[in-house]
Structure formats: structure tokens, C-alpha cells
Design a protein around this motif. Structure first.
Motif, PDB file in Angstrom:
ATOM      1  N   ILE A  93     -35.204 -77.204  11.322  1.00  0.00           N
ATOM      2  CA  ILE A  93     -34.898 -75.780  11.156  1.00  0.00           C
ATOM      3  C   ILE A  93     -35.557 -75.198   9.911  1.00  0.00           C
ATOM      4  O   ILE A  93     -35.856 -73.990   9.871  1.00  0.00           O
ATOM      5  CB  ILE A  93     -33.374 -75.532  11.116  1.00  0.00           C
ATOM      6  CG1 ILE A  93     -32.727 -76.175   9.885  1.00  0.00           C
ATOM      7  CG2 ILE A  93     -32.721 -76.022  12.392  1.00  0.00           C
ATOM      8  CD1 ILE A  93     -31.252 -75.844   9.728  1.00  0.00           C
ATOM      9  N   SER A  94     -35.816 -76.032   8.884  1.00  0.00           N
ATOM     10  CA  SER A  94     -36.460 -75.512   7.676  1.00  0.00           C
ATOM     11  C   SER A  94     -37.932 -75.201   7.899  1.00  0.00           C
ATOM     12  O   SER A  94     -38.537 -74.474   7.102  1.00  0.00           O
ATOM     13  CB  SER A  94     -36.315 -76.513   6.524  1.00  0.00           C
ATOM     14  OG  SER A  94     -36.962 -77.734   6.830  1.00  0.00           O
ATOM     15  N   SER A  99     -37.892 -71.041   8.463  1.00  0.00           N
ATOM     16  CA  SER A  99     -39.099 -71.331   7.672  1.00  0.00           C
ATOM     17  C   SER A  99     -39.305 -70.340   6.528  1.00  0.00           C
ATOM     18  O   SER A  99     -39.967 -70.653   5.536  1.00  0.00           O
ATOM     19  CB  SER A  99     -40.330 -71.319   8.584  1.00  0.00           C
ATOM     20  OG  SER A  99     -40.453 -70.058   9.242  1.00  0.00           O
ATOM     21  N   ASN A 100     -38.748 -69.132   6.631  1.00  0.00           N
ATOM     22  CA  ASN A 100     -38.893 -68.120   5.588  1.00  0.00           C
ATOM     23  C   ASN A 100     -37.711 -68.092   4.624  1.00  0.00           C
ATOM     24  O   ASN A 100     -37.621 -67.196   3.786  1.00  0.00           O
ATOM     25  CB  ASN A 100     -39.058 -66.728   6.221  1.00  0.00           C
ATOM     26  CG  ASN A 100     -40.342 -66.624   7.035  1.00  0.00           C
ATOM     27  OD1 ASN A 100     -41.371 -67.194   6.662  1.00  0.00           O
ATOM     28  ND2 ASN A 100     -40.274 -65.901   8.153  1.00  0.00           N
ATOM     29  N   VAL A 101     -36.811 -69.078   4.756  1.00  0.00           N
ATOM     30  CA  VAL A 101     -35.620 -69.141   3.915  1.00  0.00           C
ATOM     31  C   VAL A 101     -35.817 -70.233   2.862  1.00  0.00           C
ATOM     32  O   VAL A 101     -36.400 -71.284   3.141  1.00  0.00           O
ATOM     33  CB  VAL A 101     -34.360 -69.431   4.770  1.00  0.00           C
ATOM     34  CG1 VAL A 101     -33.124 -69.536   3.897  1.00  0.00           C
ATOM     35  CG2 VAL A 101     -34.175 -68.342   5.816  1.00  0.00           C
ATOM     36  N   SER A 102     -35.350 -69.992   1.652  1.00  0.00           N
ATOM     37  CA  SER A 102     -35.541 -70.956   0.559  1.00  0.00           C
ATOM     38  C   SER A 102     -34.755 -72.241   0.810  1.00  0.00           C
ATOM     39  O   SER A 102     -33.745 -72.246   1.527  1.00  0.00           O
ATOM     40  CB  SER A 102     -35.103 -70.342  -0.773  1.00  0.00           C
ATOM     41  OG  SER A 102     -33.703 -70.129  -0.779  1.00  0.00           O
ATOM     42  N   ALA A 154     -28.095 -70.959  17.445  1.00  0.00           N
ATOM     43  CA  ALA A 154     -28.210 -70.280  16.150  1.00  0.00           C
ATOM     44  C   ALA A 154     -29.670 -70.004  15.813  1.00  0.00           C
ATOM     45  O   ALA A 154     -30.560 -70.794  16.135  1.00  0.00           O
ATOM     46  CB  ALA A 154     -27.566 -71.132  15.062  1.00  0.00           C
ATOM     47  N   GLU A 155     -29.893 -68.862  15.143  1.00  0.00           N
ATOM     48  CA  GLU A 155     -31.248 -68.473  14.759  1.00  0.00           C
ATOM     49  C   GLU A 155     -31.349 -68.044  13.304  1.00  0.00           C
ATOM     50  O   GLU A 155     -32.450 -68.011  12.747  1.00  0.00           O
ATOM     51  CB  GLU A 155     -31.750 -67.331  15.656  1.00  0.00           C
ATOM     52  CG  GLU A 155     -31.905 -67.728  17.121  1.00  0.00           C
ATOM     53  CD  GLU A 155     -32.416 -66.577  17.966  1.00  0.00           C
ATOM     54  OE1 GLU A 155     -32.498 -65.434  17.436  1.00  0.00           O
ATOM     55  OE2 GLU A 155     -32.719 -66.813  19.152  1.00  0.00           O
ATOM     56  N   THR A 156     -30.252 -67.700  12.688  1.00  0.00           N
ATOM     57  CA  THR A 156     -30.257 -67.261  11.299  1.00  0.00           C
ATOM     58  C   THR A 156     -29.406 -68.204  10.454  1.00  0.00           C
ATOM     59  O   THR A 156     -28.628 -69.008  10.976  1.00  0.00           O
ATOM     60  CB  THR A 156     -29.712 -65.827  11.173  1.00  0.00           C
ATOM     61  OG1 THR A 156     -28.347 -65.808  11.612  1.00  0.00           O
ATOM     62  CG2 THR A 156     -30.533 -64.862  12.019  1.00  0.00           C
ATOM     63  N   ALA A 157     -29.534 -68.073   9.125  1.00  0.00           N
ATOM     64  CA  ALA A 157     -28.816 -68.964   8.215  1.00  0.00           C
ATOM     65  C   ALA A 157     -27.311 -68.830   8.377  1.00  0.00           C
ATOM     66  O   ALA A 157     -26.585 -69.840   8.392  1.00  0.00           O
ATOM     67  CB  ALA A 157     -29.229 -68.677   6.770  1.00  0.00           C
ATOM     68  N   TRP A 158     -26.804 -67.595   8.509  1.00  0.00           N
ATOM     69  CA  TRP A 158     -25.348 -67.436   8.626  1.00  0.00           C
ATOM     70  C   TRP A 158     -24.831 -67.967   9.955  1.00  0.00           C
ATOM     71  O   TRP A 158     -23.698 -68.473  10.031  1.00  0.00           O
ATOM     72  CB  TRP A 158     -24.946 -65.979   8.419  1.00  0.00           C
ATOM     73  CG  TRP A 158     -25.325 -65.028   9.516  1.00  0.00           C
ATOM     74  CD1 TRP A 158     -26.456 -64.288   9.612  1.00  0.00           C
ATOM     75  CD2 TRP A 158     -24.537 -64.721  10.674  1.00  0.00           C
ATOM     76  NE1 TRP A 158     -26.443 -63.533  10.762  1.00  0.00           N
ATOM     77  CE2 TRP A 158     -25.272 -63.766  11.433  1.00  0.00           C
ATOM     78  CE3 TRP A 158     -23.297 -65.134  11.160  1.00  0.00           C
ATOM     79  CZ2 TRP A 158     -24.807 -63.243  12.630  1.00  0.00           C
ATOM     80  CZ3 TRP A 158     -22.833 -64.609  12.352  1.00  0.00           C
ATOM     81  CH2 TRP A 158     -23.574 -63.670  13.075  1.00  0.00           C
ATOM     82  N   GLN A 159     -25.644 -67.896  11.010  1.00  0.00           N
ATOM     83  CA  GLN A 159     -25.223 -68.460  12.296  1.00  0.00           C
ATOM     84  C   GLN A 159     -25.155 -69.983  12.223  1.00  0.00           C
ATOM     85  O   GLN A 159     -24.221 -70.606  12.754  1.00  0.00           O
ATOM     86  CB  GLN A 159     -26.179 -68.010  13.392  1.00  0.00           C
ATOM     87  CG  GLN A 159     -26.067 -66.531  13.742  1.00  0.00           C
ATOM     88  CD  GLN A 159     -27.122 -66.070  14.732  1.00  0.00           C
ATOM     89  OE1 GLN A 159     -28.133 -66.758  14.951  1.00  0.00           O
ATOM     90  NE2 GLN A 159     -26.893 -64.913  15.343  1.00  0.00           N
ATOM     91  N   ILE A 428     -32.785 -78.083  -7.422  1.00  0.00           N
ATOM     92  CA  ILE A 428     -33.738 -78.961  -8.118  1.00  0.00           C
ATOM     93  C   ILE A 428     -35.051 -79.025  -7.354  1.00  0.00           C
ATOM     94  O   ILE A 428     -36.140 -78.965  -7.948  1.00  0.00           O
ATOM     95  CB  ILE A 428     -33.134 -80.366  -8.294  1.00  0.00           C
ATOM     96  CG1 ILE A 428     -31.971 -80.338  -9.282  1.00  0.00           C
ATOM     97  CG2 ILE A 428     -34.204 -81.356  -8.780  1.00  0.00           C
ATOM     98  CD1 ILE A 428     -31.215 -81.637  -9.394  1.00  0.00           C
ATOM     99  N   ILE A 429     -34.966 -79.126  -6.031  1.00  0.00           N
ATOM    100  CA  ILE A 429     -36.179 -79.185  -5.206  1.00  0.00           C
ATOM    101  C   ILE A 429     -36.930 -77.860  -5.263  1.00  0.00           C
ATOM    102  O   ILE A 429     -38.167 -77.825  -5.317  1.00  0.00           O
ATOM    103  CB  ILE A 429     -35.819 -79.544  -3.753  1.00  0.00           C
ATOM    104  CG1 ILE A 429     -35.298 -80.980  -3.693  1.00  0.00           C
ATOM    105  CG2 ILE A 429     -37.018 -79.369  -2.825  1.00  0.00           C
ATOM    106  CD1 ILE A 429     -34.718 -81.368  -2.347  1.00  0.00           C
ATOM    107  N   GLY A 430     -36.205 -76.756  -5.276  1.00  0.00           N
ATOM    108  CA  GLY A 430     -36.819 -75.446  -5.436  1.00  0.00           C
ATOM    109  C   GLY A 430     -37.893 -75.141  -4.414  1.00  0.00           C
ATOM    110  O   GLY A 430     -37.642 -75.128  -3.205  1.00  0.00           O
ATOM    111  N   ASN A 431     -39.124 -74.929  -4.896  1.00  0.00           N
ATOM    112  CA  ASN A 431     -40.232 -74.571  -4.002  1.00  0.00           C
ATOM    113  C   ASN A 431     -40.837 -75.771  -3.290  1.00  0.00           C
ATOM    114  O   ASN A 431     -41.810 -75.630  -2.556  1.00  0.00           O
ATOM    115  CB  ASN A 431     -41.313 -73.816  -4.777  1.00  0.00           C
ATOM    116  CG  ASN A 431     -41.872 -74.630  -5.942  1.00  0.00           C
ATOM    117  OD1 ASN A 431     -41.574 -75.823  -6.079  1.00  0.00           O
ATOM    118  ND2 ASN A 431     -42.664 -73.989  -6.782  1.00  0.00           N
TER     119      ASN A 431
END
Length: 470
Positions: A93-94, A99-102, A154-159, A428-431
């Protein structure tokens, strides 16, 4: 709540002659030495070994016991197998739906999942202690399976947070305590071995779920991959519900009002008195930190492999290797624990082994795929005992009829720590730069070392520095 029974010294002059037809249990009760031994209680920091008849009279086998172990094994395939495989979901999912979510935002999905699972386990532990396995197993089976089915859409982070983090997490937590606690009703001397056999289901689930998703993602897509997984999990959980059966129940009077119901099943499930025991506090922190390290590694290890340039298929296989070696890591340390070392000594060794392997293999040589496979094998072996021996550590310092509630209370501590440690790992992983991942690797190793130190503290408070099986 856990009853505290005051110890009473026995004066030999006050003892009457034991009847010749007295039961073995009565004779053992009267046979304690008179120098401060107890009739009905224990010193708070005394190991709960064979001194009490209650802890001696276990079946240690038999058809009902082994059927229960097998049923627990089937249930733990999804209940513990999914948490061991969350990396296969996070890695997908990431790079697709989110893919556009941190990474920090994505980490909250799995942080809430683990928090919900371990938080709910405290309530299922209390319900299990008083009603047996059926009620929590049925509730857990329905919510776990439905949660996975909803996650597929689910398609979004809150879902994802609602479907996977809350609904699936609730079902997972409801299943944890009865599936582990019921095995402890039948075994004492061989408890570590019995629980390790049951928790092999976690390794089987951790092996099969990533492989299943690896095949299904390209074949049928994410939606049907998780739906198929949901149906399979439901099948195993239904079989488990039919097979597991408790041996002991606490007696509780029927509730006559909603206030009484809330007092018994909501407020009464938290065993706050246990926190007055230093050894319980240390043990709870050790188990919680070890679980946190295990979870963050399971979540982010596949993403690390993808970041290094290896394929998603390789990333899923690395998770599979960890769980394959986890089978040996569950059985062998548990056998050694039962025969020679004891659960706390064994956990100290395996946690230090995890930390050394992480710092000496993964951190400096993570750019090599071959080394990552080697690390997966070593880490899988050392971390395998975390799930199988941790319940035995809890049982070592708990009365049998209170095991479910005390075990759940320990995992309540773990739930709050996971709510913090997993997002911290994501931050910690960040970008996603390699040097940021290196900081994450050190962070995971430090959690393991601190967990080992807390187990040392539990051991010291209970038996001191003397060399013994504990």
C-alpha cells in the motif's frame, strides 16, 4: 481483581494429626516446613513453582489437552500470523494506494492496529477467565474476518485506519488471550513446550500469508487478494473455536444491573494490583519492548529491502525466511527453557542474540541481498521465542486462574508502547534514505537490549544473582 491472600505462619503445636485417609493435596498442604512457609499464600517475590498443589495438578497431556493445543495452533495461524506479515501489506500500500502519503502517516495505520489488538486483549483475557473460550473466540472470528474484508476496499489512509487498524485490530486482540491462555490450563512443567507448539501457528501464518499475497497481488489484485485471505482466516478460526476448551473457570455471581456488568467486565478486567509487584512491572516492560521491536522490524524490513533496490517479491520472501526460522526459534529455545534454563534466562539470551545480529549483520551489510537472507534466518531464530516464551514468563510469576488477566494486562502496556514506538520508527525513517533506515536499525536493536535488561531485573528481584533455572 486479583485476590491477595495474606500468608500465615504455621505453628507445629497448632497442627492436629493428619488423618490416614487424607488426600494427597491435604497432606502436601500440611507438609510445609514451619519456618515461615505458607498454607494458602506465597511471598510476593517467590517463584511460582511446584510449592503449591494448584500448580502441580495439571494433566500435562491427554487427548483433551493435545486437541486444545492443536486448536490454539490453528487459531494462531491468522491471529499471530497476520501481525507477523503486516510488512507484506505495508510494502504494497505504501507504493500503490498510499504512494503519495508519508512513511510517518502510513506508520499510524499499523501503530493503531497493534495498539487496538493488544489493548483489546486485556478485555478478552478477563472474559476468557470467567466465561471460557467460546465468547471471545466467536467475537474475534467475526470482527477479524470482516475487518480484512473491509480493508480490501480501502483506498485512503483513514479508510485503512478504520478497517485494518481498528476493526481487524479489535478482532486480533480478542483472539490473543484465549488462544494462549487456554493452553496454560493443561500444562505446567511442559508449559513452554506446549505454548511453543501452539505458537508455531504464528510462524506458519507468517510464512504462508506473505507467499499467498505475493502470488495473489499480480494474479487477482489487492482487493481479491485480501478477500481470499479473509475467507481462509475465517476457516481456520472457526475450526479453532470448535477445538479449544478451557479447563478452569473463575466463579462469578450473575450480574443484576448494567453498573454491575460494567464493574465486572470493564473496570474489573484491569489487574492494577499487579503493578504493585516490581517483578511484574519489569516483566511487563520487557515483554512490551520486545514486542515493539518485533513489530517495527516486521513492518519496515520489507520496505528497507525495496528501498535498497530489491524487488517486492524478494522483500516478501525475506519475511517468509524470518517466519520459517521462527519455527525452529520457537521450539528449540522453549525446549531448552523447560529442561535446563527456564523462561527468563532463555529470553535474556535470545533478546541479546537479536540485538547483536541486528547491529553486526543488518546494519553494516544490508546492501547485500545474500546478507539480508542470512540476517532473516538468524533474526527469525532468535526472535521466534518472543511470542512463545513470553506467555511462560507471565505464567511463571502468576497464579493459573489469574493468568489470562495478568497476561492481558502486560499486553496493555505493550499496546501503549506500540502507539508510540511505531510512529517514532516511521519518523526516524522519514523520507526513506538509507542513512535514515540505519538509524531505525539502531533503534530496533536498542529496544531489544533494554527488554533484555528488564528481564534481568525481573530475575534479580525474584531469585537474585544465584545461578538457577528461572
Amino acid at each position: 481483581m486479583t485476590e491477595i491472600i495474606t500468608s500465615a505462619k504455621v505453628d507445629a503445636s497448632e497442627l492436629t494429626e493428619i488423618p490416614s485417609n487424607a488426600t494427597a493435596s491435604v497432606r502436601r498442604m500440611f507438609s510445609h516446613e514451619n519456618n515461615g512457609s505458607t498454607v494458602r499464600g506465597r511471598s510476593r517475590n517467590k517463584p511460582l513453582d511446584s510449592a503449591d498443589p494448584e500448580d502441580m495438578e495439571f494433566p500435562e497431556g491427554g487427548f483433551r489437552a493435545y486437541i486444545t493445543v492443536f486448536g490454539s495452533f490453528l487459531g494462531l495461524i491468522p491471529a499471530f500470523g497476520l501481525p507477523n506479515s503486516v510488512g507484506a501489506i505495508e510494502a504494497y500500500i505504501s507504493t500503490h494506494q498510499l504512494s503519495n502519503v508519508s512513511a510517518s502517516t502510513v506508520s499510524w495505520i499499523f501503530s493503531i492496529f497493534n495498539f487496538t489488538a493488544f489493548f483489546c486483549s486485556i478485555f478478552s483475557g478477563a472474559v476468557f477467565d470467567f466465561t471460557g473460550t467460546k465468547i471471545p473466540m466467536v467475537i474475534g472470528t467475526v470482527t477479524f474476518s470482516c475487518g480484512l474484508f473491509l480493508t480490501a476496499n480501502a483506498e485512503t489512509a483513514w479508510q485503512f485506519t478504520l478497517a485494518f487498524g481498528i476493526v481487524t485490530g479489535f478482532g486480533c486482540g480478542t483472539l490473543m488471550s484465549p488462544l494462549i491462555g487456554v493452553v496454560s490450563h493443561y500444562f505446567n512443567k511442559n508449559r513452554a513446550t506446549a505454548i511453543s507448539l501452539a505458537t508455531l501457528g504464528a510462524s506458519i501464518g507468517g510464512i504462508s500469508i506473505p507467499l499467498l499475497l505475493r502470488k495473489l497481488y499480480p494474479a487477482v489484485g489487492f482487493v481479491w487478494a485480501l478477500r481470499i485471505l479473509s475467507f481462509i482466516c475465517a476457516f481456520f478460526l472457526v475450526c479453532s473455536t470448535c477445538l479449544v476448551k478451557e479447563r478452569l473457570k473463575k466463579q462469578r455471581s450473575p450480574t443484576s444491573s448494567w453498573r454491575e456488568f460494567l464493574r465486572m467486565y470493564v473496570l474489573g478486567v484491569f489487574d492494577y494490583r499487579s503493578f504493585s509487584e516490581v517483578r511484574f512491572d519489569f516483566c511487563a516492560m520487557a515483554i512490551a519492548l520486545a514486542e515493539c521491536s518485533l513489530m517495527i522490524t516486521a513492518i519496515y524490513f520489507p520496505s528497507y529491502a525495496v528501498r535498497r533496490g530489491f524487488s517486492e517479491s524478494d522483500a516478501y520472501l525475506l519475511v517468509t525466511v524470518i517466519n520459517c526460522m521462527g519455527i525452529l526459534g520457537r521450539f528449540l529455545p522453549s525446549y531448552v527453557s523447560d529442561k535446563w534454563l527456564g523462561p527468563f534466562n532463555t529470553c535474556i539470551i535470545t533478546l541479546v542474540g537479536c540485538a547483536i545480529t541486528t547491529l553486526a549483520v543488518w546494519l553494516p551489510f544490508g546492501s547485500s541481498l545474500g546478507v539480508l537472507y542470512l540476517y532473516s534466518a538468524l533474526y527469525g531464530f532468535f526472535s521466534g521465542s518472543t511470542l512463545s516464551i513470553s506467555p511462560v514468563c507471565c505464567g511463571k510469576i502468576s497464579r493459573t486462574e489469574d493468568f489470562g488477566k495478568r497476561y492481558s494486562t502486560m499486553y496493555l502496556v505493550a499496546s501503549f508502547l506500540m502507539l508510540v514506538t511505531i510512529p517514532v520508527a516511521g519518523a526516524i525513517i522519514g523520507n526513506g534514505e538509507i542513512k535514515r533506515y540505519n538509524g531505525f536499525i539502531v533503534y530496533a536493536a536498542m529496544l531489544e537490549l533494554v527488554a533484555a535488561m528488564f528481564h534481568v531485573g525481573t530475575r534479580f528481584v525474584t531469585v537474585g544473582w544465584r545461578i538457577c533455572k528461572f
